[in-house]
Design an enzyme around this catalytic site. Structure first.
Site, PDB file in Angstrom:
ATOM      1  N   ARG A  26       0.531  -1.750  -0.238  1.00 16.57           N
ATOM      2  CA  ARG A  26       0.395  -0.419   0.135  1.00 16.57           C
ATOM      3  C   ARG A  26       1.072   1.143   0.447  1.00 16.57           C
ATOM      4  NH1 ARG A  26      -5.620  -1.052   2.310  1.00 16.57           N
ATOM      5  NH2 ARG A  26      -5.409  -2.596   0.590  1.00 16.57           N
ATOM      6  N   GLY A 103      14.379 -14.979   8.158  1.00 16.64           N
ATOM      7  CA  GLY A 103      14.980 -15.021   8.994  1.00 16.64           C
ATOM      8  C   GLY A 103      16.314 -14.028   8.530  1.00 16.64           C
ATOM      9  N   GLY A 105      19.365 -16.248   7.325  1.00 18.90           N
ATOM     10  CA  GLY A 105      19.480 -16.529   6.406  1.00 18.90           C
ATOM     11  C   GLY A 105      18.548 -16.209   4.774  1.00 18.90           C
ATOM     12  N   ILE A 127       9.088 -16.345  14.637  1.00 18.90           N
ATOM     13  CA  ILE A 127       8.927 -16.261  16.049  1.00 18.90           C
ATOM     14  C   ILE A 127       9.701 -16.572  17.093  1.00 18.90           C
ATOM     15  CG2 ILE A 127       6.327 -17.474  15.108  1.00 18.90           C
ATOM     16  CD1 ILE A 127       7.233 -20.285  16.863  1.00 18.90           C
ATOM     17  N   ASP A 128      10.648 -16.917  16.629  1.00 20.48           N
ATOM     18  CA  ASP A 128      11.475 -16.992  17.332  1.00 20.48           C
ATOM     19  C   ASP A 128      12.747 -15.750  17.602  1.00 20.48           C
ATOM     20  OD1 ASP A 128      11.350 -19.867  17.106  1.00 20.48           O
ATOM     21  OD2 ASP A 128      12.652 -19.749  15.297  1.00 20.48           O
ATOM     22  N   ARG A 245       5.386 -34.334  33.493  1.00 22.52           N
ATOM     23  CA  ARG A 245       4.515 -34.504  32.548  1.00 22.52           C
ATOM     24  C   ARG A 245       4.702 -33.357  30.971  1.00 22.52           C
ATOM     25  NH1 ARG A 245      -0.343 -37.509  33.335  1.00 22.52           N
ATOM     26  NH2 ARG A 245       0.413 -38.893  35.391  1.00 22.52           N
ATOM     27  N   HIS A 251       4.279 -26.954  16.804  1.00 21.14           N
ATOM     28  CA  HIS A 251       3.891 -25.841  15.558  1.00 21.14           C
ATOM     29  C   HIS A 251       2.778 -25.038  15.824  1.00 21.14           C
ATOM     30  CE1 HIS A 251       7.290 -27.621  13.132  1.00 21.14           C
ATOM     31  NE2 HIS A 251       7.318 -26.411  11.718  1.00 21.14           N
ATOM     32  N   ARG A 254       3.597 -21.558  15.498  1.00 14.80           N
ATOM     33  CA  ARG A 254       3.524 -20.796  14.663  1.00 14.80           C
ATOM     34  C   ARG A 254       2.195 -20.067  13.444  1.00 14.80           C
ATOM     35  NH1 ARG A 254       8.824 -22.964  12.034  1.00 14.80           N
ATOM     36  NH2 ARG A 254       8.052 -22.629  10.097  1.00 14.80           N
TER      37      ARG A 254
HETATM   38  P1  ATP Z   1      14.168 -18.711  10.184  1.00 14.87           P
HETATM   39  O1  ATP Z   1      15.188 -19.642   9.894  1.00 14.87           O
HETATM   40  O2  ATP Z   1      13.703 -17.748  10.472  1.00 14.87           O
HETATM   41  O3  ATP Z   1      13.563 -19.873   9.369  1.00 14.87           O
HETATM   42  P2  ATP Z   1      15.939 -18.023   7.903  1.00 14.87           P
HETATM   43  O4  ATP Z   1      15.577 -16.991   6.590  1.00 14.87           O
HETATM   44  O5  ATP Z   1      16.857 -17.991   8.813  1.00 14.87           O
HETATM   45  O6  ATP Z   1      14.490 -17.899   8.412  1.00 14.87           O
HETATM   46  P3  ATP Z   1      16.702 -19.537   6.029  1.00 14.87           P
HETATM   47  O7  ATP Z   1      16.269 -21.075   5.731  1.00 14.87           O
HETATM   48  O8  ATP Z   1      18.031 -19.808   6.834  1.00 14.87           O
HETATM   49  O9  ATP Z   1      16.092 -18.898   6.995  1.00 14.87           O
HETATM   50  O10 ATP Z   1      17.046 -19.049   4.584  1.00 14.87           O
HETATM   51  C1  ATP Z   1      16.281 -18.745   4.167  1.00 14.87           C
HETATM   52  C2  ATP Z   1      16.786 -18.550   2.393  1.00 14.87           C
HETATM   53  O11 ATP Z   1      17.181 -17.369   2.487  1.00 14.87           O
HETATM   54  C3  ATP Z   1      16.926 -20.512   2.020  1.00 14.87           C
HETATM   55  O12 ATP Z   1      16.419 -21.074   1.487  1.00 14.87           O
HETATM   56  C4  ATP Z   1      17.868 -19.059   0.985  1.00 14.87           C
HETATM   57  O13 ATP Z   1      17.534 -19.230  -0.077  1.00 14.87           O
HETATM   58  C5  ATP Z   1      18.504 -17.809   1.393  1.00 14.87           C
HETATM   59  N1  ATP Z   1      20.090 -17.925   1.985  1.00 14.87           N
HETATM   60  C6  ATP Z   1      20.131 -18.712   3.591  1.00 14.87           C
HETATM   61  N2  ATP Z   1      21.588 -18.735   3.751  1.00 14.87           N
HETATM   62  C7  ATP Z   1      21.675 -17.551   2.773  1.00 14.87           C
HETATM   63  C8  ATP Z   1      23.068 -17.167   2.111  1.00 14.87           C
HETATM   64  N3  ATP Z   1      24.554 -17.501   2.829  1.00 14.87           N
HETATM   65  N4  ATP Z   1      23.653 -16.738   0.988  1.00 14.87           N
HETATM   66  C9  ATP Z   1      22.751 -16.475   0.327  1.00 14.87           C
HETATM   67  N5  ATP Z   1      21.335 -16.651   0.551  1.00 14.87           N
HETATM   68  C10 ATP Z   1      20.726 -17.789   1.615  1.00 14.87           C
END
Ligand code: ATP
Length: 320
Positions: A26, A103, A105, A127-128, A245, A251, A254
């Site tokens: 938006r 995240g 990554g 969520i972490d 317990r 999940h 999430r």
């Molecule tokens: P979460 O772990 O919270 O679910 P995240 O973004 O950390 O989220 P990842 O699986 O680590 O999850 O990364 C998501 C995507 O980002 C990967 O599948 C990949 O496509 C891309 N990615 C991760 N690390 C790299 C990297 N070092 N360089 C380029 N792309 C990356």
């Protein structure tokens, strides 16, 4: 001035991602910037699953958990050849810049694209609460609500039966979900990456609570990936006067309709992402620090230590 931006969600989904997609869409459209929704994270960049977004594309989505655009993992996105293929597809579609909600990554992928000339902004969606460069992530508050609602129910039944409830919550090596749940639910113990874990000390503490403090129930909140809660529950039954317990919330943490706090956070962060791209800035991630929306270079954020929660662990200890 940027004319067309993309938006995608990547990694694990989190409630509130839809509010971020809505805000990005938006606010960009209201500034005369076209928006393309990319389906299934970086996979959608590779496969060219693009959706032209108008203001109606994001109607009625704020109250829904998950992500309207879908999410995926594409490990091959670390390879330069795959990144180049994605950039070719983006250029063909006219996408000049990108908002990545995910995240750390996903942040690394956003940085790689920026270094290749496509400005990207990362928004913390998980969520972490395990992403550096922000006090809170989109989805954490909703997951916390789910934990609190469920642990409250366990407390009702465990106090009737002289039970010790051991509850495993998510967090991916970040103890915030466990710590906040423990404080909000009045737990007797919290075990997280920050507290460390010692089985003998845990059993000793539970014996003390049962025999010396004469508590008729005990609630222990444990972060995932620390110990086997089912095995620990058996040891509690064998070695203390409580019946142990185990519950793994799993999940369900999430899902659910996002809380107002997550919707607000996502909307504020989405606004910041569009503003940064319109200023020609890329390679940054957005955060909330001391309740101010901030941004910093992704590589700086990834190098930062996680925010200390020492004061909250101290609070927990003073409340027990
Ligand atoms: P979460 O772990 O919270 O679910 P995240 O973004 O950390 O989220 P990842 O699986 O680590 O999850 O990364 C998501 C995507 O980002 C990967 O599948 C990949 O496509 C891309 N990615 C991760 N690390 C790299 C990297 N070092 N360089 C380029 N792309 C990356």
């Amino acid at each position: 001035m940027v004319r067309k931006i993309g938006v995608l969600t990547s990694g694990g989904d989190a409630p509130g991602m839809n509010s971020a997609i809505r805000a990005v869409t938006r606010i960009a459209l209201n500034n005369g910037v076209e928006v393309v929704g990319v389906h299934n994270g970086y996979k959608g960049l590779l496969e060219g699953t693009f959706e032209a977004m108008d203001r109606h594309s994001v109607s009625d989505i704020q109250d829904r958990g998950g992500t309207k655009l879908g999410s995926a993992r594409l490990p091959e996105f670390r390879e330069e050849a795959i990144q180049n293929e994605c950039i070719k597809n983006m250029k063909r579609e006219g996408i000049e810049a990108l908002v990545v909600i995910g995240g750390d990554g996903s942040y690394r992928g956003a940085l790689a694209l920026t270094q290749k000339g496509i400005n990207c902004i990362g928004l913390p969606g998980t969520i972490d609460n395990d992403i550096p460069g922000t006090d809170f992530t989109i989805g954490f508050d909703t997951a916390l609500r789910t934990c609190v609602e469920n642990v409250d129910k366990l407390r009702d039944t465990s106090s009737s039966h002289h039970r010790c409830s051991l509850v495993e919550v998510m967090g991916n090596r970040c103890g915030d979900l466990a710590l906040y749940t423990a404080i909000a639910c009045g737990a007797e113990m919290v075990i997280s990456p920050e507290t460390g874990y010692n089985e003998l000390e845990t059993l000793e503490r539970l014996r003390y609570l049962s025999d010396a403090v004469r508590k008729n129930h005990a609630l222990v909140i444990i972060s995932e990936k620390i110990c086997d809660v089912n095995a620990l529950a058996k040891k509690v039954s064998l070695n203390t006067n409580f019946s142990g317990r185990a519950t793994v919330l799993g999940h369900i943490q999430r899902g659910g309709t996002p809380t107002a706090t997550d919707r607000m956070l996502a909307s504020r962060m989405g606004e910041k992402a569009v503003d940064l791209l319109m200023e020609g800035i890329g390679g940054h991630c957005v955060g909330i620090i001391d309740n101010e929306i901030t941004s910093m270079p992704i590589d700086e954020a990834l190098g930062r230590p996680k925010k200390s929660r020492k004061h909250l662990y101290r609070l927990f200890d003073r409340l027990v």
